[in-house]
Write an enzyme that holds these catalytic residues in place. Structure first.
Site, PDB file in Angstrom:
ATOM      1  CG  MET A 139      -0.366   0.004   2.558  1.00 22.02           C
ATOM      2  SD  MET A 139       0.125   1.630   3.247  1.00 22.02           S
ATOM      3  CE  MET A 139      -1.485   2.373   3.566  1.00 22.02           C
ATOM      4  CE1 TYR A 140       3.983   1.402   4.241  1.00 20.67           C
ATOM      5  CE2 TYR A 140       6.156   0.688   3.560  1.00 20.67           C
ATOM      6  CZ  TYR A 140       5.196   0.827   4.544  1.00 20.67           C
ATOM      7  OH  TYR A 140       5.474   0.409   5.819  1.00 20.67           O
ATOM      8  CB  SER A 141       3.409   5.617  -2.970  1.00 21.34           C
ATOM      9  OG  SER A 141       4.007   6.513  -2.051  1.00 21.34           O
TER      10      SER A 141
END
Lengths: 129, 190
Positions: free
Chosen positions: B60-62
């Site tokens: 889910m990071y960026s």
């Protein structure tokens, strides 16, 4: 959690080991893009500022007496603790990576560790429910 | 650089792990302060020069951009097999899909493949549940994770940000299944 991980042989890789930079500079001495915009970070550390400030001051004192950046002292403290495997450090400025690696060579004395921990108060759980 | 075993596993990791949430397209996801790909790559390169072999990211990071940047940099700057890549699953990438996110069997098996594609690799070294999913039976989650390992898509398992009592339930599973135990826990909760 930490005694459990030690007993069970589970590695521990703590996130946010420098508290979004709070442990890497004198208290509220500077704002960064991230201190302004990291909403998640504000939720993590907003509730314990009075207690945390005294610890940040101690990190600063020890860093000055050793002539090293505060981040190295804060990470050296964490690296001295069983069962920490590796702190997860963020790096968005050139010195961040070098400070993290140099922290491996900083061995704090028992007196220094005691000073760093003297004002710690337990924090409510943050970051998950 | 110092290297230590990750818990009781045989896996050796550098004592500094580079957290890659800082690297990602600032226009994707919830973090506007992240460095874009061009700005990120020198940090990954420098980490490798310093002997860091341990890189932590999440699906889910960026919104997947972090995994893409990390994957490309590792391919370009080093040998993937010499690197320990950790990523995570739990948070939804598509808020319009009720099966996006969480730790159902469906979500885990889809998300590991999506992470591998973004990272450009056949396997991740450490696959971590980013949070606990209160709406999925833990047995379903653990069996799906076990299958991810058995399929060769992850080498070790980990868990992030939960209560100790919840974490011990996974230890029970480790004993019962005699399979791949959880090898890392990435948040201090005391």
């Amino acid at each position: 959690m930490l005694p459990l991980c030690a007993a069970e042989g589970v590695g521990v890789i703590p996130w946010s080991p420098l508290a979004r930079g709070r442990l890497a500079r004198p208290w509220q001495s500077a704002t960064t893009t991230r201190t302004e915009n990291d909403q998640f970070g504000k939720g993590l550390y907003g509730a314990t500022e009075e207690a945390d400030r005294r610890i940040v001051d101690r990190v600063s004192e020890i860093a000055q007496s050793r002539g090293v950046p505060m981040a190295q002292v804060a990470l050296a403290w964490m690296l001295s603790k069983r069962p920490i495997t590796a702190p997860i450090i963020g790096a968005t400025k050139p010195q961040h990576l070098d400070d993290a690696v140099k922290a491996l060579d900083v061995k704090l004395t028992a007196e220094e560790i005691e000073k760093l921990e003297e004002f710690y108060v337990p924090h409510a759980i943050a970051g998950f429910k | 650089m110092d290297f230590v075993n990750l818990g009781r596993t045989g896996l050796k990791v550098s004592r500094i792990c580079l957290g890659c949430m800082s690297y990602g397209d600032p226009n994707r996801g919830m973090h506007s302060w992240t460095l874009d790909e061009a700005a990120s790559r020198p940090f990954i390169q420098r980490a490798l020069e310093l002997g860091i072999n341990f890189f932590d990211t999440a699906n889910m990071y960026s919104l997947g951009s972090s995994e893409e940047i990390v994957g490309r940099a590792i391919r370009d700057f080093t040998k993937r097999d010499e690197i320990v890549i950790a990523t995570k699953v739990f948070f939804p990438l598509n808020p319009n899909d009720p099966n996006s996110g969480g730790l159902s069997r469906k979500a885990i098996l889809r998300e590991i493949d999506a992470s591998l594609k973004r990272l450009g690799t056949d396997y991740v070294d450490l696959y971590q549940i980013h949070r606990l999913d209160p709406n999925t039976p833990i047995e379903e989650t653990l069996e799906a994770l076990h299958d991810v390992v058995k399929a060769g898509k992850a080498r070790y398992l980990g868990a992030s940000s939960m209560h100790a009592w919840q974490f011990t339930r996974r230890s029970i599973w480790r004993t019962c299944m005699a399979g791949r135990g959880l090898s890392a826990c990435s948040r201090i909760t005391t």
